[in-house]
Design a protein around this motif. Sequence first.
Motif, PDB file in Angstrom:
ATOM      1  N   UNK A  39       0.832  -1.211   0.000  1.00 11.19           N
ATOM      2  CA  UNK A  39       0.000   0.000   0.000  1.00 11.19           C
ATOM      3  C   UNK A  39       0.864   1.257   0.000  1.00 11.19           C
ATOM      4  N   UNK A  40       1.935   1.237   0.784  1.00 16.01           N
ATOM      5  CA  UNK A  40       2.827   2.396   0.817  1.00 16.01           C
ATOM      6  C   UNK A  40       3.508   2.581  -0.530  1.00 16.01           C
ATOM      7  N   UNK A  41       3.943   1.489  -1.135  1.00 10.59           N
ATOM      8  CA  UNK A  41       4.557   1.577  -2.461  1.00 10.59           C
ATOM      9  C   UNK A  41       3.588   2.163  -3.474  1.00 10.59           C
ATOM     10  N   UNK A  42       2.353   1.705  -3.452  1.00  6.46           N
ATOM     11  CA  UNK A  42       1.348   2.206  -4.390  1.00  6.46           C
ATOM     12  C   UNK A  42       1.094   3.700  -4.173  1.00  6.46           C
ATOM     13  N   UNK A  43       1.088   4.127  -2.913  1.00  9.00           N
ATOM     14  CA  UNK A  43       0.869   5.545  -2.627  1.00  9.00           C
ATOM     15  C   UNK A  43       2.019   6.386  -3.162  1.00  9.00           C
ATOM     16  N   UNK A  44       3.253   5.940  -2.948  1.00 10.06           N
ATOM     17  CA  UNK A  44       4.407   6.701  -3.418  1.00 10.06           C
ATOM     18  C   UNK A  44       4.481   6.719  -4.943  1.00 10.06           C
ATOM     19  N   UNK A  45       4.139   5.618  -5.571  1.00 13.59           N
ATOM     20  CA  UNK A  45       4.093   5.589  -7.035  1.00 13.59           C
ATOM     21  C   UNK A  45       3.049   6.567  -7.551  1.00 13.59           C
ATOM     22  N   UNK A  46       1.900   6.636  -6.866  1.00 19.01           N
ATOM     23  CA  UNK A  46       0.820   7.531  -7.291  1.00 19.01           C
ATOM     24  C   UNK A  46       1.217   9.000  -7.186  1.00 19.01           C
ATOM     25  N   UNK A  47       2.226   9.297  -6.369  1.00 23.23           N
ATOM     26  CA  UNK A  47       2.669  10.683  -6.201  1.00 23.23           C
ATOM     27  C   UNK A  47       3.648  11.125  -7.284  1.00 23.23           C
ATOM     28  N   UNK A  48       3.941  10.249  -8.221  1.00 22.65           N
ATOM     29  CA  UNK A  48       4.737  10.627  -9.383  1.00 22.65           C
ATOM     30  C   UNK A  48       6.137  11.109  -9.045  1.00 22.65           C
ATOM     31  N   UNK A  79      16.732   4.811  -1.560  1.00 19.37           N
ATOM     32  CA  UNK A  79      17.463   3.714  -2.193  1.00 19.37           C
ATOM     33  C   UNK A  79      18.952   3.766  -1.885  1.00 19.37           C
ATOM     34  N   UNK A  80      19.433   4.892  -1.395  1.00 18.26           N
ATOM     35  CA  UNK A  80      20.838   5.031  -1.014  1.00 18.26           C
ATOM     36  C   UNK A  80      21.022   5.020   0.491  1.00 18.26           C
ATOM     37  N   UNK A  81      19.972   4.634   1.225  1.00 15.98           N
ATOM     38  CA  UNK A  81      20.033   4.625   2.683  1.00 15.98           C
ATOM     39  C   UNK A  81      20.912   3.491   3.186  1.00 15.98           C
ATOM     40  N   UNK A 103      19.047  -1.424   5.524  1.00 18.07           N
ATOM     41  CA  UNK A 103      18.605  -2.309   4.427  1.00 18.07           C
ATOM     42  C   UNK A 103      17.096  -2.450   4.317  1.00 18.07           C
ATOM     43  N   UNK A 104      16.359  -2.262   5.415  1.00 22.61           N
ATOM     44  CA  UNK A 104      14.907  -2.386   5.359  1.00 22.61           C
ATOM     45  C   UNK A 104      14.270  -1.331   4.466  1.00 22.61           C
ATOM     46  N   UNK A 105      14.433  -0.033   4.795  1.00 23.27           N
ATOM     47  CA  UNK A 105      13.902   1.014   3.926  1.00 23.27           C
ATOM     48  C   UNK A 105      14.507   0.981   2.525  1.00 23.27           C
ATOM     49  N   UNK A 106      15.787   0.622   2.443  1.00 18.77           N
ATOM     50  CA  UNK A 106      16.446   0.605   1.138  1.00 18.77           C
ATOM     51  C   UNK A 106      15.821  -0.455   0.231  1.00 18.77           C
ATOM     52  N   UNK A 107      15.610  -1.640   0.765  1.00 16.56           N
ATOM     53  CA  UNK A 107      15.000  -2.715  -0.021  1.00 16.56           C
ATOM     54  C   UNK A 107      13.594  -2.327  -0.471  1.00 16.56           C
ATOM     55  N   UNK A 108      12.831  -1.752   0.446  1.00 16.31           N
ATOM     56  CA  UNK A 108      11.464  -1.337   0.121  1.00 16.31           C
ATOM     57  C   UNK A 108      11.478  -0.257  -0.961  1.00 16.31           C
ATOM     58  N   UNK A 109      12.398   0.689  -0.852  1.00 17.87           N
ATOM     59  CA  UNK A 109      12.491   1.761  -1.844  1.00 17.87           C
ATOM     60  C   UNK A 109      12.868   1.206  -3.220  1.00 17.87           C
ATOM     61  N   UNK A 110      13.828   0.287  -3.248  1.00 16.55           N
ATOM     62  CA  UNK A 110      14.246  -0.292  -4.527  1.00 16.55           C
ATOM     63  C   UNK A 110      13.103  -1.079  -5.178  1.00 16.55           C
ATOM     64  N   UNK A 111      12.360  -1.813  -4.353  1.00 14.32           N
ATOM     65  CA  UNK A 111      11.220  -2.562  -4.892  1.00 14.32           C
ATOM     66  C   UNK A 111      10.173  -1.613  -5.458  1.00 14.32           C
ATOM     67  N   UNK A 112       9.958  -0.504  -4.782  1.00 13.54           N
ATOM     68  CA  UNK A 112       8.964   0.462  -5.238  1.00 13.54           C
ATOM     69  C   UNK A 112       9.419   1.147  -6.524  1.00 13.54           C
TER      70      UNK A 112
END
Length: 251
Positions: free
Chosen positions: A176-185, A196-198, A201-210
């Motif tokens: 859901x968070x990924x979808x929200x961030x994608x929707x924000x363009x 992605x440069x954090x 590894x938790x936030x970084x992995x999530x950011x890269x996936x998004x």
Amino acid sequence: MARSSLLPEEVVPMTMTGPATGTGREADTVRVLRALEDDRSSVRLRAALALGTTPDPRCVDKLVERSAVEPEFFVRDMLTWALTRHPVSLTLPGLLREVRSERAQARSQALHTLSKIGDRRAWPALTPELLSDPDDEVARSAWRAAVILVPPGEEPALAALLATRLGHGGRRTRLSLSQALVALGDAGRAVLDAAAAAADPGPRTHALATLRLLRDPDTGFEEAVEEAKRVVALDGAPGAPAADDGNHADR
């Protein structure tokens, strides 16, 4: 006149009996409102359908109230639809009260309904506290509402706030968070590039996936997460070129 086949005998559709005003219509309203509390979900569903089919200002408070406690998803969705059929001037005050409720379902359902109504006058209710609600369902509803209601120019601030939740929660919450961030363009892309440069590894992995989802919306979330995990493991240190160059798409 025959009763509607949509409703059981005890639920009289408001469009079919009684005059537009007077005791007939009032009696129908009472019966349909009572049906919202019936033990049978099918009866509650049909009652909500009747209240949306024939909007009645007197029913708004009850629809909002029932949304806070209704256990069945499909009935809740019909209650939301019924509320969208009423004037925003009538529904907005009650929904804004509900987003401050102590009951998590009341907050979540009110936010869901506000996202369907889409009136930006509700934007001030999307506080940082609500967007970081400890209840995952409430937070997810808040994110969906926020990306719809955010005023022009406020997207970067919203994206920055949402980015603080990267790496938290279970699969549904992260998706859901990924979808929200994608929707924000572009605003979402900017905070994702930074995350992605954090070092974490938790936030970084999530950011890269998004970011993968942003590049290729047809990618499955699980596939994007697994790819991101490989990138983090192989890169070793944050900020390496492979973190966001898309070269792992076919790995």
